[in-house]
Scaffold this motif. Structure first.
Motif, PDB file in Angstrom:
ATOM      1  N   LEU A 137       0.820  -1.212   0.000  1.00 29.74           N
ATOM      2  CA  LEU A 137       0.000   0.000   0.000  1.00 29.74           C
ATOM      3  C   LEU A 137       0.857   1.267   0.000  1.00 29.74           C
ATOM      4  N   MET A 138       2.015   1.205   0.637  1.00 29.44           N
ATOM      5  CA  MET A 138       2.875   2.384   0.751  1.00 29.44           C
ATOM      6  C   MET A 138       3.669   2.651  -0.524  1.00 29.44           C
ATOM      7  N   MET A 139       3.719   1.668  -1.423  1.00 29.58           N
ATOM      8  CA  MET A 139       4.490   1.827  -2.660  1.00 29.58           C
ATOM      9  C   MET A 139       3.630   2.498  -3.722  1.00 29.58           C
ATOM     10  N   PRO A 140       4.101   3.608  -4.297  1.00 34.58           N
ATOM     11  CA  PRO A 140       3.314   4.304  -5.318  1.00 34.58           C
ATOM     12  C   PRO A 140       3.121   3.446  -6.565  1.00 34.58           C
ATOM     13  N   ASP A 141       4.117   2.638  -6.877  1.00 31.70           N
ATOM     14  CA  ASP A 141       4.038   1.686  -7.980  1.00 31.70           C
ATOM     15  C   ASP A 141       5.161   0.675  -7.791  1.00 31.70           C
ATOM     16  N   PHE A 142       5.279  -0.267  -8.714  1.00 32.04           N
ATOM     17  CA  PHE A 142       6.305  -1.298  -8.587  1.00 32.04           C
ATOM     18  C   PHE A 142       7.480  -1.039  -9.526  1.00 32.04           C
ATOM     19  N   ASP A 143       7.647   0.224  -9.901  1.00 30.70           N
ATOM     20  CA  ASP A 143       8.755   0.649 -10.746  1.00 30.70           C
ATOM     21  C   ASP A 143       9.982   0.872  -9.861  1.00 30.70           C
ATOM     22  N   LEU A 144      11.034   0.089 -10.075  1.00 31.54           N
ATOM     23  CA  LEU A 144      12.220   0.175  -9.218  1.00 31.54           C
ATOM     24  C   LEU A 144      12.999   1.477  -9.397  1.00 31.54           C
ATOM     25  N   SER A 145      12.647   2.261 -10.417  1.00 32.24           N
ATOM     26  CA  SER A 145      13.321   3.547 -10.581  1.00 32.24           C
ATOM     27  C   SER A 145      12.675   4.631  -9.716  1.00 32.24           C
ATOM     28  N   ASN A 146      11.519   4.330  -9.126  1.00 29.18           N
ATOM     29  CA  ASN A 146      10.838   5.275  -8.248  1.00 29.18           C
ATOM     30  C   ASN A 146      11.525   5.280  -6.881  1.00 29.18           C
ATOM     31  N   GLU A 147      11.900   6.466  -6.410  1.00 29.99           N
ATOM     32  CA  GLU A 147      12.659   6.553  -5.160  1.00 29.99           C
ATOM     33  C   GLU A 147      11.847   6.103  -3.948  1.00 29.99           C
ATOM     34  N   ILE A 148      10.556   6.375  -3.946  1.00 35.41           N
ATOM     35  CA  ILE A 148       9.720   5.932  -2.825  1.00 35.41           C
ATOM     36  C   ILE A 148       9.695   4.404  -2.769  1.00 35.41           C
ATOM     37  N   THR A 149       9.536   3.779  -3.946  1.00 32.17           N
ATOM     38  CA  THR A 149       9.551   2.318  -4.018  1.00 32.17           C
ATOM     39  C   THR A 149      10.889   1.770  -3.532  1.00 32.17           C
ATOM     40  N   LEU A 268      -2.661   3.754   6.221  1.00 28.37           N
ATOM     41  CA  LEU A 268      -3.361   2.470   6.125  1.00 28.37           C
ATOM     42  C   LEU A 268      -2.361   1.311   6.135  1.00 28.37           C
ATOM     43  N   GLY A 269      -1.310   1.452   5.337  1.00 25.52           N
ATOM     44  CA  GLY A 269      -0.273   0.416   5.317  1.00 25.52           C
ATOM     45  C   GLY A 269       0.388   0.268   6.672  1.00 25.52           C
ATOM     46  N   GLY A 270       0.628   1.415   7.325  1.00 22.74           N
ATOM     47  CA  GLY A 270       1.239   1.373   8.645  1.00 22.74           C
ATOM     48  C   GLY A 270       0.356   0.701   9.673  1.00 22.74           C
ATOM     49  N   ALA A 271      -0.951   0.938   9.579  1.00 16.59           N
ATOM     50  CA  ALA A 271      -1.886   0.305  10.514  1.00 16.59           C
ATOM     51  C   ALA A 271      -1.849  -1.217  10.369  1.00 16.59           C
ATOM     52  N   LEU A 272      -1.773  -1.700   9.132  1.00 18.14           N
ATOM     53  CA  LEU A 272      -1.694  -3.146   8.894  1.00 18.14           C
ATOM     54  C   LEU A 272      -0.396  -3.726   9.443  1.00 18.14           C
ATOM     55  N   VAL A 273       0.724  -3.057   9.156  1.00 19.42           N
ATOM     56  CA  VAL A 273       2.040  -3.566   9.569  1.00 19.42           C
ATOM     57  C   VAL A 273       2.168  -3.561  11.085  1.00 19.42           C
ATOM     58  N   VAL A 274       1.846  -2.438  11.717  1.00 23.09           N
ATOM     59  CA  VAL A 274       2.059  -2.299  13.156  1.00 23.09           C
ATOM     60  C   VAL A 274       1.093  -3.182  13.953  1.00 23.09           C
ATOM     61  N   SER A 275      -0.171  -3.247  13.544  1.00 22.39           N
ATOM     62  CA  SER A 275      -1.127  -4.086  14.274  1.00 22.39           C
ATOM     63  C   SER A 275      -0.748  -5.561  14.167  1.00 22.39           C
ATOM     64  N   THR A 276      -0.247  -5.966  13.005  1.00 18.78           N
ATOM     65  CA  THR A 276       0.200  -7.357  12.848  1.00 18.78           C
ATOM     66  C   THR A 276       1.454  -7.617  13.669  1.00 18.78           C
ATOM     67  N   ALA A 277       2.348  -6.637  13.710  1.00 18.54           N
ATOM     68  CA  ALA A 277       3.559  -6.775  14.529  1.00 18.54           C
ATOM     69  C   ALA A 277       3.193  -6.922  16.001  1.00 18.54           C
ATOM     70  N   MET A 278       2.208  -6.162  16.459  1.00 20.40           N
ATOM     71  CA  MET A 278       1.764  -6.258  17.846  1.00 20.40           C
ATOM     72  C   MET A 278       1.138  -7.628  18.123  1.00 20.40           C
ATOM     73  N   TYR A 279       0.360  -8.116  17.171  1.00 12.74           N
ATOM     74  CA  TYR A 279      -0.247  -9.441  17.340  1.00 12.74           C
ATOM     75  C   TYR A 279       0.817 -10.532  17.439  1.00 12.74           C
TER      76      TYR A 279
END
Length: 290
Positions: A137-149, A268-279
């Protein structure tokens, strides 16, 4: 009353986790590449932690010769983990880098069967799917040239390196305190990174050196000491769950200090990651008690 509160293990733990979250800010505040930040952080922290060890009456020397070999392996993993951790946030944002890194509790669960021979539970596979869905969800796209990705993927790589380090530490180095382990790991990182450090630090202002000193002392040596003190007095489950607040603290500090506003998809992505980490943290503690 305030004195008792400041000395309470729970307050120490929250303060340590807040400071751990604050380390992320220095990826943006210090005008150096991730490799150089890691080198100077480790060099200063190693000296400070060595002093803390001596003052607390612990030994600096390790018990067996083979332990120095494991110290080198663990230090190499921590070195690569820190470089990729800072690089992740330099290429994306503090929130994205820290959240991607916090996939590590689930990674530990996925990797543990290869170290212990235990079977992987179906619920852990579901947890992994949730975590990597959050990361996607946090990745704008799956293009490896994108700095956020690239930043997201570096955060995941940092988490994988940290997970392997934790599993090896538990199996081969757990007879030493967290402070002893951190000192040796920092020294190894300094040795590995020294040949690759650039010359940008020669042009840094005095204030920037002050930031590096804060990172090494206030945000590395101090919180590790506080974290270890709290760990000795609080249930491991409590420590693990409160440590999962680190992405929240880091995101809030980045908003206040850097004016970085996380996007809706990052939250939204952070909520999924952190809640799962807590579980996973809570489930792991229950399993170990049994």
């Amino acid at each position: 009353m305030l004195s008792r509160l400041s000395n309470s293990p729970l307050t120490q733990l929250h303060t340590a986790v807040l400071l751990f979250g604050g380390t992320a800010l220095f990826s943006k505040l210090v005008p150096l590449p991730a490799l150089d930040i890691t080198f100077w952080r480790c060099a200063m922290a190693a000296i400070a932690i060595a002093l803390i060890i001596r003052l607390s009456g612990q030994k600096l020397r390790l018990q067996a010769t083979k332990d120095y070999g494991w110290a080198f392996v663990l230090g190499t993993l921590v070195c690569l983990h820190w470089v990729t951790y800072f690089a992740s946030m330099q290429m994306s944002t503090v929130a994205i880098g820290v959240i991607a890194f916090f996939s590590y509790p689930v990674m530990v669960v996925l990797m543990e069967p290869y170290f212990t021979g235990n079977k992987l539970a179906p619920v852990d596979l579901l947890a992994a799917i949730l975590v990597f869905s959050g990361i996607a969800l946090m990745m704008p796209d799956f293009d490896l040239s994108n700095e956020i990705t690239q930043g997201v993927l570096l955060g995941v790589l940092s988490a994988a390196l940290f997970s392997v380090r934790n599993l090896l530490y538990k199996r081969h180095f757990s007879q030493y305190s967290g402070q002893q382990a951190m000192m040796y790991q920092s020294l190894v990182a300094v040795l590995i990174l020294a040949p690759f450090v650039g010359e940008q630090h020669l042009e840094m202002a005095f204030d920037d050196w002050g930031l590096l000193a804060m990172l090494a002392l206030l945000f590395t040596a101090l919180p590790h000491s506080m974290f270890n003190a709290a760990l000795s007095q609080l249930p491991a489950k409590t420590v693990g769950l409160i440590n999962c607040l680190q992405p929240l603290y880091a995101t809030a500090l980045a908003l206040i200090v850097l004016a970085e506003v996380p996007s809706v998809t990052t939250l939204l992505g952070g909520a999924l990651v952190v809640s799962t980490a807590m579980y996973e943290t809570q489930k792991t503690r229950k399993t170990r008690r049994k």
